[in-house]
Design a protein around this motif. Structure first.
Motif, PDB file in Angstrom:
ATOM      1  N   GLU A  98      22.818  10.840 -41.090  1.00  0.00           N
ATOM      2  CA  GLU A  98      22.552   9.573 -41.427  1.00  0.00           C
ATOM      3  C   GLU A  98      23.740   8.614 -40.930  1.00  0.00           C
ATOM      4  OE1 GLU A  98      21.273   6.449 -45.197  1.00  0.00           O
ATOM      5  OE2 GLU A  98      21.823   8.363 -45.706  1.00  0.00           O
ATOM      6  N   THR A  99      24.792   9.414 -40.877  1.00  0.00           N
ATOM      7  CA  THR A  99      26.112   8.668 -40.047  1.00  0.00           C
ATOM      8  C   THR A  99      25.948   8.737 -38.969  1.00  0.00           C
ATOM      9  OG1 THR A  99      27.520   9.840 -42.189  1.00  0.00           O
ATOM     10  CG2 THR A  99      28.543   8.704 -40.337  1.00  0.00           C
ATOM     11  N   ASP A 145      23.015   8.184 -37.387  1.00  0.00           N
ATOM     12  CA  ASP A 145      22.095   7.271 -37.153  1.00  0.00           C
ATOM     13  C   ASP A 145      22.747   5.760 -37.350  1.00  0.00           C
ATOM     14  OD1 ASP A 145      19.115   6.239 -37.010  1.00  0.00           O
ATOM     15  OD2 ASP A 145      19.674   5.735 -38.941  1.00  0.00           O
ATOM     16  N   LEU A 146      23.761   5.649 -38.233  1.00  0.00           N
ATOM     17  CA  LEU A 146      24.484   4.380 -38.459  1.00  0.00           C
ATOM     18  C   LEU A 146      25.057   3.819 -37.294  1.00  0.00           C
ATOM     19  CD1 LEU A 146      25.194   2.374 -40.680  1.00  0.00           C
ATOM     20  CD2 LEU A 146      27.290   3.627 -40.928  1.00  0.00           C
ATOM     21  N   ARG A 199      22.703   2.870 -34.553  1.00  0.00           N
ATOM     22  CA  ARG A 199      22.108   1.549 -34.949  1.00  0.00           C
ATOM     23  C   ARG A 199      23.036   0.135 -34.565  1.00  0.00           C
ATOM     24  NH1 ARG A 199      19.840   0.501 -41.189  1.00  0.00           N
ATOM     25  NH2 ARG A 199      19.117  -1.892 -40.648  1.00  0.00           N
ATOM     26  N   GLN A 253      22.830   0.631 -45.646  1.00  0.00           N
ATOM     27  CA  GLN A 253      23.132   2.038 -44.988  1.00  0.00           C
ATOM     28  C   GLN A 253      24.593   2.227 -44.997  1.00  0.00           C
ATOM     29  OE1 GLN A 253      21.353   2.796 -41.128  1.00  0.00           O
ATOM     30  NE2 GLN A 253      21.515   4.748 -40.959  1.00  0.00           N
ATOM     31  N   ARG A 306      25.565   3.561 -48.449  1.00  0.00           N
ATOM     32  CA  ARG A 306      25.106   4.930 -48.883  1.00  0.00           C
ATOM     33  C   ARG A 306      25.879   5.901 -48.147  1.00  0.00           C
ATOM     34  NH1 ARG A 306      19.992   2.545 -47.495  1.00  0.00           N
ATOM     35  NH2 ARG A 306      19.860   3.599 -45.454  1.00  0.00           N
ATOM     36  N   VAL A 307      26.226   5.861 -46.703  1.00  0.00           N
ATOM     37  CA  VAL A 307      27.087   6.720 -45.835  1.00  0.00           C
ATOM     38  C   VAL A 307      28.350   6.561 -46.455  1.00  0.00           C
ATOM     39  CG1 VAL A 307      28.074   6.955 -43.679  1.00  0.00           C
ATOM     40  CG2 VAL A 307      25.746   6.354 -43.682  1.00  0.00           C
TER      41      VAL A 307
END
Length: 865
Positions: A34-35, A37-38, A41, A78, A81-82
């Motif tokens: 997810e990090t 992906d951050l 993004r 996001q 969350r990260v």
């Protein structure tokens, strides 16, 4: 032109995005999907252009994109969350180590010449570095109190490209430390923290950088500072670059400088782990420091230091160990030897298999073997090879008793599993597969994953690999200046529906990268079968000085240009962690063809298995134990090339192994892949994927590996070191004095007589009674162990290596002669059996190790009390 002043420019982040900075500087992002992906993004193209380096990316990104992201509720959510997940990870106290060993004040110092954390931090060359990086990551996840120590190379390992003729070319690019997730360590005065090491009459200084790997700090030494002369500044220039003297200087800096760096940082490891012999000089510095701290002699301090030293050897090939000539060692260590209280012969003997043999070069592996209390190889087979390789250091004993064990390597799954596979496993296995991958029961749930879902997940990864390979090939061809028509042909290579074989590793001769091409015509027919085609993607670097390795790459590049291979064979340049992930996640077969028994372990196949990729390998390294264990349990989890046969002639070995590989592909691998049921699913292949995930993943992961190191090596060494340090190192002093006394008296020790009380023929189930008279000289029975060694006889009349050892007990005697006896049985052996009696030194603090050269066996003339 030289600047008159320097300053650092840092990214200007909007207040809403300030948390990005902390996230970027903790390398946990390298194994958190997810990090990653951050950052993708934020600007995916820039993420790729910065080689997946978030610090560089934040310094180069268009400010307008940052402002846009700061106003984007979804992006901020996001980021929240990260950031919260990272904070929870760093402060979470219910990790494995605290739950299991919370009362221990263990602190491990882990030294390695290279660390492979992520591709953007280029301070590693290959498998050793990747293993070191995975070790830190799993230590972080498990909460093991560990700190890493290494070198910060200005250029790191080289970038690779092939010229128009297909020959490897090397490019060296400077690392820009200010644009990496690194921080310069500063002292209380705000100035960079420096350490100093004496080298050939000059004081070399190094500054210390830190990288945060989750919970684990990694400290890296850098000599490229103004306080040094140009020659000293270049010590940390290149990884594995330069001549013998450069290598010696680097290893001196790593071992002695790294030890001193931890001291000035206020860190006192209770256990030091030397990952390969490169850092073995730390053992000498540890001894020197303890001599001064406790007023000990070298031998006394050696016992105390040894109790806290763990050594891992990774190299089953003789040429892979570091040797330094005597004259070079004299230039750097003559004064240091005096500080240790040793004369030059004694000092050099620490690096000689035969201490009194002046003709030997100084070997770093020998130094580590002599000073560490615990040594391990990195797979079961490697342990056998390593014991044989260094058995001369413990003459007179059985091969199995050479004090070298093994801890089989593992890999950090979160760093290597694709996001698609990660989500699939999360959905059907739950989050514990990431937290406790060594729990076998979790992987049993793989059977519940729908076959179609597993297969479609893998197919998406193969499609992405093909797209990546085509794009990469187009870039390679463009750099070489090929005609436009050839450039456009890159879009035609490979097919996303075709069985894909991957081979990627260092191009060393023993890895046999061209074994698959032994019969090029036969391979071409296999690849171009119109009904069941096959394709190959290859990558890997040869050492800049390895001409043979470069010739292998040149040969493959030439084949790839031939019409029959052009669409089916691609060589990807500049193999790194990013290329590795694409291949490991997207191929169908992971091919490994080392010449047995030259592969210490090999971990790429473990990463492939975790992605559902099937292994096809010769029986070497980890695959030897994994394949054999699976077969013993009735599990089919991949294919073996041959059955471990070793031939004396290398050409015959290659020819026969290649033949076995072709037969395996034609008869088993290809038909299984293309055997499709209704809906186009290869049911047998999917079953094999599931079997591999179920039977291999719970074992070959770095969480299991680090837990094993912690419980089998670190904690026992920690306890042993505490015992030896008590009462001003009283046990160390006592053990040192005992060793000196026993070694001096050993000439008076021997087996005088053995009672031949066993008839020439007995039956299975009978007892064997043996008595022996032992000369102990000035020693007492408490100083020795007398043992019966009984086993089957070989064709040469020798007791075989699997002999059973039974302790004998003293039952009487006088004047230094003691009678021992024992009863063995009931005897379960049949056939030709023999026994002998031996005497060895014994002390409760030896820790399972033997005194080299101190063993006496009964001679045939001694039989017949």
């Amino acid at each position: 032109m030289k600047p008159v002043a320097k300053f650092l420019v840092i990214p200007r982040l909007p207040a809403a995005l300030e948390k990005l900075r902390a996230v970027a500087y903790n390398l946990r992002w390298s194994w958190n999907h997810e990090t990653i992906d951050l950052f993708r993004r934020l600007d995916n193209d820039l993420w790729e252009a910065c080689n997946h380096n978030p610090v560089c990316m934040l310094g180069r990104i268009d400010q307008r994109k940052l402002e846009t992201a700061a106003a984007d509720d979804a992006f901020l959510a996001q980021l929240g969350r990260v950031s919260a997940d990272l904070e929870e990870y760093l402060t979470e106290r219910a990790n494995w180590f605290r739950r299991t060993h919370g009362g221990k004040d263990l602190q491990v110092g882990y030294f390695s010449a290279e660390f492979g954390i992520t591709e953007s931090l280029s301070i590693f060359a290959g498998g050793l570095g990747i293993l070191s990086g995975d070790h830190l990551k799993s230590s972080s996840d498990l909460g093991v109190p560990l700190v890493g120590v290494g070198l910060l190379y200005q250029q790191g390992y080289f970038l690779q490209h092939l010229n128009a003729s297909g020959w490897q070319q090397e490019d060296y690019v400077d690392n820009d430390f200010s644009n990496l997730p690194l921080s310069l360590v500063k002292g209380a005065n705000g100035e960079p923290l420096l350490i100093s090491v004496r080298m050939a009459g000059r004081d070399v200084k190094a500054q210390v950088w830190s990288a945060q790997v989750g919970r684990i700090p990694l400290y890296l030494l850098d000599t490229n500072i103004s306080a040094n002369g140009e020659y000293e500044r270049n010590i940390t220039d290149q990884l594995y670059g330069g001549d013998k003297q450069t290598r010696l200087r680097q290893e001196l800096l790593l071992g002695i400088g790294g030890y001193r760096a931890l001291e000035v940082l206020g860190l006192e490891p209770t256990v030091f782990h030397m990952n390969e012999g490169h850092s073995a000089f730390l053992s000498l510095e540890h001894v020197r420091r303890l001599m001064g701290r406790h007023g000990l002699t070298f031998q006394e301090a050696r016992e105390l230091a040894s109790s806290s030293l763990v050594f891992t050897t990774h190299t089953p090939v003789e040429a892979g160990h570091d040797y330094f000539p005597a004259e070079l060692m004299r230039s750097y260590f003559y004064e240091y030897a005096s500080e240790l209280g040793l004369n030059w012969t004694q000092f050099m003997g620490l690096g000689h298999q035969t201490p009194t043999h002046d003709g030997e070069d100084f070997c770093m592996t020998v130094l580590a073997l002599k000073l560490a209390s615990t040594t391990n190889a990195v797979s079961k087979l490697h342990g056998e090879v390593t014991r044989r390789m260094w058995s001369a250091m413990w003459p007179g004993g059985r091969l199995e008793e050479v004090p070298i064990g093994h801890v089989t390597n593992g890999v950090h799954f979160q760093s290597w599993i694709s996001r698609d596979m990660n989500e699939l496993l999360e959905r059907y296995l739950g989050p514990r597969w990431r937290e406790e991958p060594a729990d076998e029961s979790i992987w049993e749930r793989v059977d519940g994953i729908p076959a179609e879902e597993l297969w479609r997940t893998h197919e998406r990864r193969r499609e992405r690999l093909v797209a990546f390979a085509r794009s990469r090939l187009a870039e390679q061809l463009s750099r070489r200046g090929v005609p436009q028509a050839d450039l456009q042909s890159a879009e035609d290579v490979l097919d996303s529906r075709t069985l894909t074989i991957g081979f990627a590793r260092r191009f060393a001769a023993y890895k046999r990268a061209t074994l698959l091409f032994q019969d090029a015509d036969r391979l071409a027919r296999i690849l171009n079968n119109p009904e069941r085609p096959v394709q190959i993607i290859m990558a890997g670097k040869a050492h800049p000085q390895d001409q043979g390795g470069k010739e292998l790459i040149h040969h493959i590049a030439g084949l790839a240009r031939r019409p029959e291979f052009r669409l089916r064979l691609v060589f990807l340049e500049d193999y790194d962690m990013a290329v590795a992930r694409y291949m490991l996640q997207g191929v169908d077969i992971w091919l490994n063809t080392p010449l047995r028994p030259n592969e210490a372990c090999g971990t790429s196949g473990m990463k492939a298995a975790a992605n559902g990729v099937i292994n096809v390998s010769t029986l070497d390294g980890w695959w030897d134990e994994a394949w054999r264990l699976a077969r013993e349990e009735g599990v089919f989890s991949g294919w073996a090339i041959g059955r471990g046969e070793v031939y004396s002639d290398r050409e015959d070995q290659d020819r026969l192994d290649a033949e076995a590989l072709y037969e395996l592909l034609v008869r088993d691998v290809v038909p299984t892949f293309y055997d499709r049921a209704a809906g186009g699913l290869p049911r047998r292949w999917i079953a094999l994927m599931k079997s591999e995930l179920t039977s291999l993943c719970h074992v070959y992961n770095s969480h299991r590996m680090v837990r094993e190191y912690t419980e089998r090596l670190y904690l026992p060494s920690h306890v042993r070191r505490a015992r030896f340090a008590e009462s001003d190192a009283a046990r160390a002093r006592t053990l040192s004095a005992w060793k000196s006394r026993v070694s001096a008296a050993w000439k008076d020790v021997g087996v005088l007589k053995v009672e031949n009380g066993v008839p020439g023929q007995i039956q299975v189930g009978d007892m064997v009674r043996v008595r022996a008279e032992i000369a102990l000289g000035p020693l007492s029975p408490d100083d020795v162990a007398v043992e019966l060694c009984l086993g089957r006889l070989t064709a040469d009349g020798e007791i075989n290596s699997s002999a059973e050892v039974t302790a004998m007990r003293p039952v009487g005697g006088q004047d230094g002669h003691v009678v021992y006896e024992t009863e063995y049985g009931p005897c379960t052996l049949s056939g030709s059996v023999g026994y002998t009696v031996r005497v060895i030194p014994s002390h409760p603090d030896l820790g399972g190790r033997r005194l080299p050269g101190c063993v006496h066996y009964a001679q045939s003339a001694a039989v017949g009390i």
